[in-house]
Write a protein that holds these residues in place. Sequence first.
Motif, PDB file in Angstrom:
ATOM      1  N   SER A 246       0.844  -1.202   0.000  1.00  0.00           N
ATOM      2  CA  SER A 246       0.000   0.000   0.000  1.00  0.00           C
ATOM      3  C   SER A 246       0.877   1.249   0.000  1.00  0.00           C
ATOM      4  O   SER A 246       2.019   1.218   0.446  1.00  0.00           O
ATOM      5  CB  SER A 246      -0.940   0.005   1.199  1.00  0.00           C
TER       6      SER A 246
ATOM      7  N   GLN B  92      -9.239   5.451   1.064  1.00  0.00           N
ATOM      8  CA  GLN B  92      -8.832   5.127  -0.300  1.00  0.00           C
ATOM      9  C   GLN B  92      -8.713   6.431  -1.092  1.00  0.00           C
ATOM     10  O   GLN B  92      -9.587   7.291  -1.012  1.00  0.00           O
ATOM     11  CB  GLN B  92      -9.881   4.211  -0.946  1.00  0.00           C
TER      12      GLN B  92
ATOM     13  N   HIS C  80      -9.043   8.858  -4.107  1.00  0.00           N
ATOM     14  CA  HIS C  80      -9.955   8.949  -5.240  1.00  0.00           C
ATOM     15  C   HIS C  80      -9.170   8.873  -6.550  1.00  0.00           C
ATOM     16  O   HIS C  80      -8.166   9.544  -6.724  1.00  0.00           O
ATOM     17  CB  HIS C  80     -10.740  10.269  -5.174  1.00  0.00           C
TER      18      HIS C  80
ATOM     19  N   GLN D 102      -7.332   6.539  -7.700  1.00  0.00           N
ATOM     20  CA  GLN D 102      -6.060   5.809  -7.608  1.00  0.00           C
ATOM     21  C   GLN D 102      -6.351   4.313  -7.504  1.00  0.00           C
ATOM     22  O   GLN D 102      -7.455   3.925  -7.105  1.00  0.00           O
ATOM     23  CB  GLN D 102      -5.278   6.259  -6.363  1.00  0.00           C
ATOM     24  N   PRO D 103      -5.366   3.461  -7.832  1.00  0.00           N
ATOM     25  CA  PRO D 103      -5.576   2.016  -7.703  1.00  0.00           C
ATOM     26  C   PRO D 103      -5.933   1.632  -6.264  1.00  0.00           C
ATOM     27  O   PRO D 103      -5.521   2.306  -5.317  1.00  0.00           O
ATOM     28  CB  PRO D 103      -4.219   1.420  -8.098  1.00  0.00           C
ATOM     29  N   LEU D 104      -6.696   0.549  -6.120  1.00  0.00           N
ATOM     30  CA  LEU D 104      -7.087   0.057  -4.812  1.00  0.00           C
ATOM     31  C   LEU D 104      -5.853  -0.144  -3.943  1.00  0.00           C
ATOM     32  O   LEU D 104      -4.848  -0.671  -4.415  1.00  0.00           O
ATOM     33  CB  LEU D 104      -7.855  -1.259  -4.960  1.00  0.00           C
ATOM     34  N   GLY D 105      -5.931   0.297  -2.702  1.00  0.00           N
ATOM     35  CA  GLY D 105      -4.798   0.167  -1.785  1.00  0.00           C
ATOM     36  C   GLY D 105      -3.988   1.436  -1.657  1.00  0.00           C
ATOM     37  O   GLY D 105      -3.204   1.578  -0.718  1.00  0.00           O
TER      38      GLY D 105
ATOM     39  N   GLN E 232      -3.796   4.891  -0.392  1.00  0.00           N
ATOM     40  CA  GLN E 232      -4.524   5.656   0.610  1.00  0.00           C
ATOM     41  C   GLN E 232      -4.106   7.128   0.562  1.00  0.00           C
ATOM     42  O   GLN E 232      -2.976   7.439   0.196  1.00  0.00           O
ATOM     43  CB  GLN E 232      -4.223   5.120   2.014  1.00  0.00           C
TER      44      GLN E 232
ATOM     45  N   SER F 226     -14.502  13.636  -2.407  1.00  0.00           N
ATOM     46  CA  SER F 226     -13.647  12.448  -2.379  1.00  0.00           C
ATOM     47  C   SER F 226     -13.910  11.610  -1.130  1.00  0.00           C
ATOM     48  O   SER F 226     -14.531  12.063  -0.170  1.00  0.00           O
ATOM     49  CB  SER F 226     -12.176  12.875  -2.421  1.00  0.00           C
ATOM     50  N   PHE F 227     -13.404  10.378  -1.140  1.00  0.00           N
ATOM     51  CA  PHE F 227     -13.646   9.444  -0.036  1.00  0.00           C
ATOM     52  C   PHE F 227     -13.167   9.982   1.307  1.00  0.00           C
ATOM     53  O   PHE F 227     -13.884   9.911   2.294  1.00  0.00           O
ATOM     54  CB  PHE F 227     -12.986   8.087  -0.334  1.00  0.00           C
TER      55      PHE F 227
END
Length: 133
Positions: free
Chosen positions: A2, A72, A74, A76-79, A81, A116-117
Amino acid sequence: MSRIIDKLAWIEIVDGKILVARSIGKNVFYIPGGKREPGENDDEALLREIDEELSVALLPASLEHFGTFEAQAHGQPLGVQVQMTCYWAKYTGTIQPAAEIEEVRWFNYKDKPLVSFVDRIIFDELQKKGLLS
């Protein structure tokens, strides 16, 4: 593995609404701020970013830490942060979009799906404290 994107944000709330910004070509709003340059501390990076993006000068003596939030990133690839360290601050000047910022708006809590998240987590925290309408 990550990865963490380290960002700073300025929380500005007026009449229960929070200031947000949208970059050119993006479809999501963010609490204004950005990434530090090498060697910058939180204060230096936040003052520079807000001046570049919104054409206002934060007053260094008024900076007050609000909290640090992680989610996470916004777009960006999963993982991947983002860690957002948020500050309150007074400012001088007139808020207006500059640099890569296309639009600034004032959001209520109901506008949370448009940010965003990590900002959604911050919206929840501000709502819990009775600061967002």
